[in-house]
Design a protein around this motif. Structure first.
Motif, PDB file in Angstrom:
ATOM      1  N   GLN A  76       0.859  -1.172   0.000  1.00 43.20           N
ATOM      2  CA  GLN A  76       0.000   0.000   0.000  1.00 43.20           C
ATOM      3  C   GLN A  76       0.901   1.229   0.000  1.00 43.20           C
ATOM      4  OE1 GLN A  76      -3.283   0.098  -0.213  1.00 43.20           O
ATOM      5  NE2 GLN A  76      -3.695  -2.090   0.041  1.00 43.20           N
ATOM      6  N   THR A  77       0.465   2.276  -0.711  1.00 43.17           N
ATOM      7  CA  THR A  77       1.225   3.524  -0.748  1.00 43.17           C
ATOM      8  C   THR A  77       0.487   4.585   0.055  1.00 43.17           C
ATOM      9  OG1 THR A  77       2.178   3.054  -2.908  1.00 43.17           O
ATOM     10  CG2 THR A  77       2.170   5.348  -2.218  1.00 43.17           C
ATOM     11  N   LEU A  78       1.209   5.249   0.929  1.00 43.78           N
ATOM     12  CA  LEU A  78       0.645   6.310   1.758  1.00 43.78           C
ATOM     13  C   LEU A  78       1.310   7.631   1.403  1.00 43.78           C
ATOM     14  CD1 LEU A  78      -1.044   7.330   4.188  1.00 43.78           C
ATOM     15  CD2 LEU A  78       0.923   6.770   5.642  1.00 43.78           C
ATOM     16  N   VAL A  79       0.498   8.635   1.080  1.00 47.14           N
ATOM     17  CA  VAL A  79       0.987   9.989   0.819  1.00 47.14           C
ATOM     18  C   VAL A  79       0.568  10.849   1.998  1.00 47.14           C
ATOM     19  CG1 VAL A  79       0.937  11.979  -0.718  1.00 47.14           C
ATOM     20  CG2 VAL A  79       0.820   9.677  -1.667  1.00 47.14           C
ATOM     21  N   LEU A  80       1.537  11.374   2.722  1.00 50.54           N
ATOM     22  CA  LEU A  80       1.277  12.136   3.935  1.00 50.54           C
ATOM     23  C   LEU A  80       1.803  13.556   3.770  1.00 50.54           C
ATOM     24  CD1 LEU A  80       0.412  12.188   6.961  1.00 50.54           C
ATOM     25  CD2 LEU A  80       2.753  11.474   7.508  1.00 50.54           C
ATOM     26  N   ASP A  81       0.926  14.538   3.918  1.00 49.12           N
ATOM     27  CA  ASP A  81       1.306  15.942   3.843  1.00 49.12           C
ATOM     28  C   ASP A  81       0.963  16.629   5.159  1.00 49.12           C
ATOM     29  OD1 ASP A  81       0.293  16.090   0.410  1.00 49.12           O
ATOM     30  OD2 ASP A  81       2.328  16.053   1.197  1.00 49.12           O
ATOM     31  N   ILE A  82       1.935  17.275   5.763  1.00 52.26           N
ATOM     32  CA  ILE A  82       1.732  18.027   7.001  1.00 52.26           C
ATOM     33  C   ILE A  82       2.097  19.481   6.729  1.00 52.26           C
ATOM     34  CG2 ILE A  82       2.364  18.271   9.425  1.00 52.26           C
ATOM     35  CD1 ILE A  82       3.212  15.323   9.378  1.00 52.26           C
ATOM     36  N   ASP A  83       1.103  20.349   6.786  1.00 49.67           N
ATOM     37  CA  ASP A  83       1.298  21.780   6.537  1.00 49.67           C
ATOM     38  C   ASP A  83       0.960  22.503   7.830  1.00 49.67           C
ATOM     39  OD1 ASP A  83       1.648  24.263   5.502  1.00 49.67           O
ATOM     40  OD2 ASP A  83       0.273  24.018   3.814  1.00 49.67           O
ATOM     41  N   GLN A  84       1.946  23.127   8.438  1.00 51.24           N
ATOM     42  CA  GLN A  84       1.713  23.707   9.751  1.00 51.24           C
ATOM     43  C   GLN A  84       2.469  25.026   9.928  1.00 51.24           C
ATOM     44  OE1 GLN A  84       3.154  20.806  12.577  1.00 51.24           O
ATOM     45  NE2 GLN A  84       5.179  20.706  11.665  1.00 51.24           N
TER      46      GLN A  84
ATOM     47  N   THR B  23       8.637   9.135  17.751  1.00 50.87           N
ATOM     48  CA  THR B  23       8.057  10.024  16.742  1.00 50.87           C
ATOM     49  C   THR B  23       7.591   9.242  15.513  1.00 50.87           C
ATOM     50  OG1 THR B  23      10.256  10.474  15.794  1.00 50.87           O
ATOM     51  CG2 THR B  23       9.454  11.984  17.494  1.00 50.87           C
ATOM     52  N   ILE B  24       8.344   8.215  15.133  1.00 48.52           N
ATOM     53  CA  ILE B  24       7.933   7.417  13.973  1.00 48.52           C
ATOM     54  C   ILE B  24       6.702   6.591  14.310  1.00 48.52           C
ATOM     55  CG2 ILE B  24       8.631   5.553  12.417  1.00 48.52           C
ATOM     56  CD1 ILE B  24      11.442   6.681  12.482  1.00 48.52           C
ATOM     57  N   LYS B  25       6.602   6.088  15.536  1.00 50.09           N
ATOM     58  CA  LYS B  25       5.399   5.363  15.948  1.00 50.09           C
ATOM     59  C   LYS B  25       4.178   6.273  15.892  1.00 50.09           C
ATOM     60  CE  LYS B  25       7.184   1.646  18.880  1.00 50.09           C
ATOM     61  NZ  LYS B  25       7.238   1.080  20.251  1.00 50.09           N
ATOM     62  N   GLN B  26       4.357   7.531  16.278  1.00 50.45           N
ATOM     63  CA  GLN B  26       3.243   8.476  16.212  1.00 50.45           C
ATOM     64  C   GLN B  26       2.813   8.697  14.769  1.00 50.45           C
ATOM     65  OE1 GLN B  26       4.287  12.101  18.261  1.00 50.45           O
ATOM     66  NE2 GLN B  26       4.721  11.043  20.169  1.00 50.45           N
ATOM     67  N   MET B  27       3.798   8.772  13.867  1.00 47.76           N
ATOM     68  CA  MET B  27       3.483   9.021  12.468  1.00 47.76           C
ATOM     69  C   MET B  27       2.699   7.861  11.861  1.00 47.76           C
ATOM     70  SD  MET B  27       6.058   9.588   9.246  1.00 47.76           S
ATOM     71  CE  MET B  27       6.561   7.864   9.262  1.00 47.76           C
ATOM     72  N   VAL B  28       3.158   6.635  12.088  1.00 46.82           N
ATOM     73  CA  VAL B  28       2.493   5.476  11.481  1.00 46.82           C
ATOM     74  C   VAL B  28       1.312   5.007  12.313  1.00 46.82           C
ATOM     75  CG1 VAL B  28       4.642   4.731  10.409  1.00 46.82           C
ATOM     76  CG2 VAL B  28       3.999   3.779  12.621  1.00 46.82           C
ATOM     77  N   GLY B  29       1.219   5.493  13.551  1.00 45.29           N
ATOM     78  CA  GLY B  29       0.140   5.054  14.424  1.00 45.29           C
ATOM     79  C   GLY B  29      -1.234   5.460  13.938  1.00 45.29           C
TER      80      GLY B  29
ATOM     81  N   GLN C 121      15.442   4.623   1.845  1.00 45.01           N
ATOM     82  CA  GLN C 121      15.694   3.998   3.141  1.00 45.01           C
ATOM     83  C   GLN C 121      14.478   3.189   3.571  1.00 45.01           C
ATOM     84  OE1 GLN C 121      18.655   4.168   5.121  1.00 45.01           O
ATOM     85  NE2 GLN C 121      19.379   4.830   3.123  1.00 45.01           N
ATOM     86  N   LYS C 122      14.738   2.133   4.325  1.00 50.26           N
ATOM     87  CA  LYS C 122      13.670   1.207   4.723  1.00 50.26           C
ATOM     88  C   LYS C 122      13.664   1.011   6.230  1.00 50.26           C
ATOM     89  CE  LYS C 122      14.291  -3.177   4.110  1.00 50.26           C
ATOM     90  NZ  LYS C 122      14.519  -4.495   3.462  1.00 50.26           N
ATOM     91  N   LEU C 123      12.460   0.988   6.789  1.00 50.43           N
ATOM     92  CA  LEU C 123      12.256   0.637   8.186  1.00 50.43           C
ATOM     93  C   LEU C 123      11.359  -0.593   8.237  1.00 50.43           C
ATOM     94  CD1 LEU C 123      11.491   4.142   9.786  1.00 50.43           C
ATOM     95  CD2 LEU C 123      13.669   2.900   9.793  1.00 50.43           C
ATOM     96  N   SER C 124      11.660  -1.515   9.140  1.00 53.14           N
ATOM     97  CA  SER C 124      10.823  -2.693   9.337  1.00 53.14           C
ATOM     98  C   SER C 124       9.976  -2.493  10.592  1.00 53.14           C
ATOM     99  CB  SER C 124      11.680  -3.956   9.484  1.00 53.14           C
ATOM    100  OG  SER C 124      12.381  -4.229   8.278  1.00 53.14           O
ATOM    101  N   MET C 125       8.658  -2.728  10.462  1.00 55.27           N
ATOM    102  CA  MET C 125       7.733  -2.482  11.561  1.00 55.27           C
ATOM    103  C   MET C 125       6.829  -3.682  11.772  1.00 55.27           C
ATOM    104  SD  MET C 125       6.532   1.344  10.463  1.00 55.27           S
ATOM    105  CE  MET C 125       7.758   2.597  10.024  1.00 55.27           C
ATOM    106  N   GLU C 126       6.538  -3.950  13.029  1.00 51.46           N
ATOM    107  CA  GLU C 126       5.597  -5.007  13.369  1.00 51.46           C
ATOM    108  C   GLU C 126       4.243  -4.379  13.683  1.00 51.46           C
ATOM    109  OE1 GLU C 126       5.333  -8.924  16.298  1.00 51.46           O
ATOM    110  OE2 GLU C 126       6.371  -7.116  16.981  1.00 51.46           O
ATOM    111  N   PHE C 127       3.244  -4.644  12.845  1.00 52.21           N
ATOM    112  CA  PHE C 127       1.889  -4.151  13.061  1.00 52.21           C
ATOM    113  C   PHE C 127       1.049  -5.259  13.676  1.00 52.21           C
ATOM    114  CE2 PHE C 127       3.128  -0.821  10.201  1.00 52.21           C
ATOM    115  CZ  PHE C 127       2.277   0.246  10.475  1.00 52.21           C
ATOM    116  N   LEU C 128       0.370  -4.952  14.772  1.00 49.75           N
ATOM    117  CA  LEU C 128      -0.547  -5.906  15.381  1.00 49.75           C
ATOM    118  C   LEU C 128      -1.926  -5.781  14.725  1.00 49.75           C
ATOM    119  CD1 LEU C 128       0.388  -5.684  19.166  1.00 49.75           C
ATOM    120  CD2 LEU C 128       1.435  -7.016  17.329  1.00 49.75           C
ATOM    121  N   PRO C 129      -2.803  -6.783  14.893  1.00 46.31           N
ATOM    122  CA  PRO C 129      -4.122  -6.714  14.257  1.00 46.31           C
ATOM    123  C   PRO C 129      -4.914  -5.465  14.617  1.00 46.31           C
ATOM    124  CG  PRO C 129      -3.698  -8.936  15.027  1.00 46.31           C
ATOM    125  CD  PRO C 129      -2.573  -8.087  15.545  1.00 46.31           C
ATOM    126  N   ASP C 130      -4.683  -4.891  15.821  1.00 48.15           N
ATOM    127  CA  ASP C 130      -5.415  -3.687  16.216  1.00 48.15           C
ATOM    128  C   ASP C 130      -4.741  -2.408  15.735  1.00 48.15           C
ATOM    129  OD1 ASP C 130      -3.198  -3.550  17.833  1.00 48.15           O
ATOM    130  OD2 ASP C 130      -4.298  -3.544  19.737  1.00 48.15           O
TER     131      ASP C 130
END
Length: 201
Positions: free
Chosen positions: A40-48, A178-184, A126-135
């Motif tokens: 899946q591709t995610l496009v994230l824009d934060i304008d602040q 901070t990365i957990k917050q972003m992908v959370g 660059q690549k990060l490996s993440m473990e996503f739980l069902p929730d």
């Protein structure tokens, strides 16, 4: 590829996860169901706009952060009943005005002389490996130290105080929390229980 803001993306994902065979009376369990090899591709824009006071002086800056990331499920086993996902940075857009002016787009980098722009450019690929739980929870992330190191080394700074300060700044901006917050936000839509028509969470 369609550009979706995070809230729209979450709504679309929720629709896709609902079984079309379910009737209004059925309860439905919404969980992350990516299978190995699916992407899946995610496009994230934060304008602040950031307005703060430092030693009594007002400091205001406009900041745009844009990232395109690809999430690919792997066949790596999860001890927690989840799925391991490789997240790859495909594009980085960073623009800031105020105390410092930077305008960088990895798709059209141009003549990049600013050390921060070089650091953002180093994120691409660059690549990060993440473990996503069902929730949707993300208990484990791997590869952050390598990401920080590559960003810092790309700046071309000599050894010394300035490089050390930039290294500390990167650790504050791109650490596990901070990365957990972003992908959370991807997991924030899951209710953690079966739901029926009319339920809210």
């Amino acid at each position: 590829m369609h550009r979706l803001n995070p809230s729209v993306l979450l709504a679309v994902l929720m629709i896709l996860l609902v079984s079309p065979a379910a009737s209004a009376a059925d309860s439905i369990e919404l969980t992350m169901k990516l299978q190995p090899g699916e992407s899946q591709t995610l496009v994230l824009d934060i304008d602040q706009t950031i307005d703060q006071r430092v030693q009594g002086n007002s400091m205001k800056m406009d900041q745009l952060i844009g990232m395109t990331m690809t999430y690919t499920a792997t066949d790596r086993p999860s001890d927690n009943g989840g799925v391991w996902i490789d997240m790859t940075y495909d594009r980085v857009r960073f623009k800031m005005s105020g105390i410092m002016a930077i305008d960088f787009d990895s798709d059209a980098p141009g003549d990049v002389n600013n050390p921060l722009a070089k650091a953002f450019g180093a994120m691409v690929g660059q690549k990060l490996s993440m473990e996503f739980l069902p929730d949707g929870d993300v208990p484990n992330i791997e590869g952050i130290a390598e990401l920080q190191e590559n960003m810092l080394n790309s700046m071309g700074l000599p050894e010394g105080q300035q490089k050390s300060m930039m290294g500390e700044m990167l650790k504050m901006q791109y650490n596990e929390d901070t990365i957990k917050q972003m992908v959370g936000s991807m997991g924030g839509m899951y209710p953690g229980k079966a739901v029926s028509l009319g339920d809210k969470w």
